[in-house]
Design an enzyme around this catalytic site. Sequence first.
Site, mmCIF file in Angstrom:
data_model
loop_
_atom_site.group_PDB
_atom_site.id
_atom_site.type_symbol
_atom_site.label_atom_id
_atom_site.label_comp_id
_atom_site.label_asym_id
_atom_site.label_seq_id
_atom_site.Cartn_x
_atom_site.Cartn_y
_atom_site.Cartn_z
ATOM 1 N N ASN B 149 67.110 120.764 23.792
ATOM 2 C CA ASN B 149 66.105 119.918 23.140
ATOM 3 C C ASN B 149 65.695 120.425 21.770
ATOM 4 O O ASN B 149 65.357 119.648 20.883
ATOM 5 C CB ASN B 149 64.880 119.795 24.045
ATOM 6 C CG ASN B 149 64.388 121.121 24.566
ATOM 7 O OD1 ASN B 149 65.156 121.960 25.019
ATOM 8 N ND2 ASN B 149 63.088 121.337 24.487
ATOM 9 N N SER B 197 65.795 110.875 31.427
ATOM 10 C CA SER B 197 64.409 110.445 31.262
ATOM 11 C C SER B 197 64.347 109.250 30.312
ATOM 12 O O SER B 197 64.963 109.270 29.243
ATOM 13 C CB SER B 197 63.585 111.602 30.703
ATOM 14 O OG SER B 197 62.291 111.147 30.367
ATOM 15 N N GLY B 198 63.609 108.222 30.701
ATOM 16 C CA GLY B 198 63.591 106.982 29.933
ATOM 17 C C GLY B 198 63.049 107.106 28.526
ATOM 18 O O GLY B 198 63.613 106.551 27.575
ATOM 19 N N HIS B 199 61.963 107.869 28.368
ATOM 20 C CA HIS B 199 61.294 107.839 27.058
ATOM 21 C C HIS B 199 62.072 108.573 25.969
ATOM 22 O O HIS B 199 61.690 108.518 24.804
ATOM 23 C CB HIS B 199 59.863 108.361 27.174
ATOM 24 C CG HIS B 199 59.742 109.847 27.301
ATOM 25 N ND1 HIS B 199 59.321 110.651 26.270
ATOM 26 C CD2 HIS B 199 59.980 110.665 28.349
ATOM 27 C CE1 HIS B 199 59.303 111.903 26.692
ATOM 28 N NE2 HIS B 199 59.696 111.946 27.937
ATOM 29 N N THR B 235 56.517 103.082 45.901
ATOM 30 C CA THR B 235 56.818 101.753 45.376
ATOM 31 C C THR B 235 57.414 101.875 43.982
ATOM 32 O O THR B 235 56.899 102.612 43.146
ATOM 33 C CB THR B 235 55.530 100.909 45.337
ATOM 34 O OG1 THR B 235 55.008 100.837 46.663
ATOM 35 C CG2 THR B 235 55.810 99.502 44.813
ATOM 36 N N CYS B 322 52.529 129.188 16.763
ATOM 37 C CA CYS B 322 51.255 128.495 16.599
ATOM 38 C C CYS B 322 51.284 127.073 17.126
ATOM 39 O O CYS B 322 50.248 126.456 17.297
ATOM 40 C CB CYS B 322 50.838 128.485 15.138
ATOM 41 S SG CYS B 322 50.191 130.068 14.646
#
Lengths: 302, 397
Positions: B149, B197-199, B235, B322
């Site tokens: 990433n 992951s969708g996003h 669901t 930081c």
Amino acid sequence: MWDYSEKVLDLFYNPLNQGAIENPDQPDVAVFYGEVGSIACGDALRLHLKVQVSADEILDARFQTFGCTSAIASSSALTEIIKGKTLDEALNISNQDIADFLGGLPEAKMHCSVMGQEALEAAIYKYRGIEVEHHEDDEGSLVCQCYGITEPKIRRVIIENDLADVEQVTNYIKAGGGCGSCLAGIEDILIEVQQERDAVPGRVAAEIAIAQIDETAAPRHLTTVQKIKLIQQVLDTEIRPILIADGGDVELFDVAGDRVQVTLKGACGGCASSTATLKNSIEAKLKDLVLPSLTVEEVPAL
Amino acid sequence: MVIYLDNNATTRIDPAVVEAMLPYLTELYGNPSSMHSFGGQVGASVQDAREKVAALLGAEDTEIIFNSCGSEGNNTAIHAALAAQPEKRHIVTTAVEHPAILNVCKHLEKKGYTVTYLSVDGRGQLDLMELEAALTGGTALVTTMYANNETGVIFPVEEIGAIAHEYGATFHVDAVQAVGKVAIDLSTSNIDLLTLSGHKLHAPKGIGALYVRRGFRFRPFLLGGHQERGRRAGTQNVPGIVALGKAAELAQRDLRNAPKEAWLRDCLERELLANIPDCEVNGGGSPRLPNTTNIGFKYIEGEAILYMLNREGICASSGSACTSGSLDPSHVLTAMGLPYTILHGSIRFSLSRFTTESDVQHVLAVMPGIVEKLRAMSPFNNDQAEWLQERDVAVAT
């Protein structure tokens, strides 16, 4: 994003006093700097000062900072605060003063203000010929291996900023922020400091005694016995806990008129900044709390 | 105006995706499990989405389990792999995984598992000899990311998978950053389990999927109802699933039409390096995702750069201490053994199909000035200063 104040962002985007100071080679003017941090730590500050030697006054202050938004803003704030101050006045500036000037800092960024205060101390000590780096770090055991932070330093920041939990200590001086293996050790120090604080009813008693004397006799006149008793009380409650926290101690040797003779012990005895300790903290406190006419001198340990 | 170059953090939902999912937030609210046609039509849309996600991966629809996010996928995969071979107590992963893998592994170590964290070299690459040396008959799972990433560095997953299988270990791949950016064909792959992951591919947050190779002895992580063929209770998030299906369809289209992202990324990278002294690409020597560049700007600190960029409306990210919320710089760049001068001043730009040439031009216009301004404030300007590396024991772990 961090919740930075307007002032922090303003001083970051439009920093005042950045850069070094050229030595003008004028009589009565000294230019010097102090530095803290390193690139490994993620922040570093080199603070440049220009001082009027005779008046001991800061004519100009500039900074060079490697660090984040709040590190740069804290450095810039520091230079603004100390300009025009005497070196003694500057030494009284705490990290909280820097944070206040900035309208506050996020808790996790308080270590930026501590860095400012330490660089100032480093610069002035260096100028005065007192051991430059981390005078209090040379003594005492290393607690945080990752950031090289000793027990006295942790105690000091807890006492000065009235810290209550480990996370705050990490926010202020980074201790415990690396591998985390010293977190339990920091917790122990917090508990000890808390216990020491709780165990100082004597401090309250001394304040009451001083208050009573203030009320009954103004201008204050003390008998020799009263004077010695009060000096001893102030030493015990106001001064020794701080010195002990730094690995040192002080003992009252004698009082002759207004001359208070003391013996510096432990780390203080061999500490290169002992003169500063003597004058800046012990004498100032005694003048303040007992009699303005007092002077303090050191006598060698027997 | 926002110039969004932080697409490895999250992406804009594609307008076509929003359009596809909207009916399922309004009129089409039925439960796909219901025994009536109002719910049944929703069930058909879920199936359609499943086929689209499967198509993007070269998988079969029955191999796709919808879930909530990448972290869930990773937790589920590790759990399933350990449950499939309960007698084996060893896991192999890498030092540069996402926390959704690393922290699960650390947790498992406390539970009595042994974990090997493979090292990476200065280019962010694994040593397959080290992998082979780490594997034993007792290794239940090898789990590595497809692409990193932070740096975009791509691991040779097929080779890793082949070695893992030689030793009888399950092979899981965290492909959260790779799906939609590089072509993946699981029909001919050594991968047993794969997380997405969708996003990260222009679907909304809160939807993800786990690929489970047919024939794998899967044990569910979340227990309850029989949804997802009894493999993930709860669901179904129908709007999210429909959105992910649409996003997968769009991603597949984009992969076919050679994406302009790679060209824009190369342009950004080349020009930044040409116009700014003392900077280098982290992981530059490795195969990388086409949308990611991670550049270390020496002698200055990442958060300060980000705030300067932010004022220009540019969104990026940094591996500096930081910005991480902890006090240590990026574990990925640290594992690569990069010097502190690079570590704290690293900036990641990650592009998407929405990135335009003018976005890149704007970054190129402001970045040299930002670096110059911060360097003018810095006490460092070369690698020789003693001051630079003092307390180097500090962060060396």
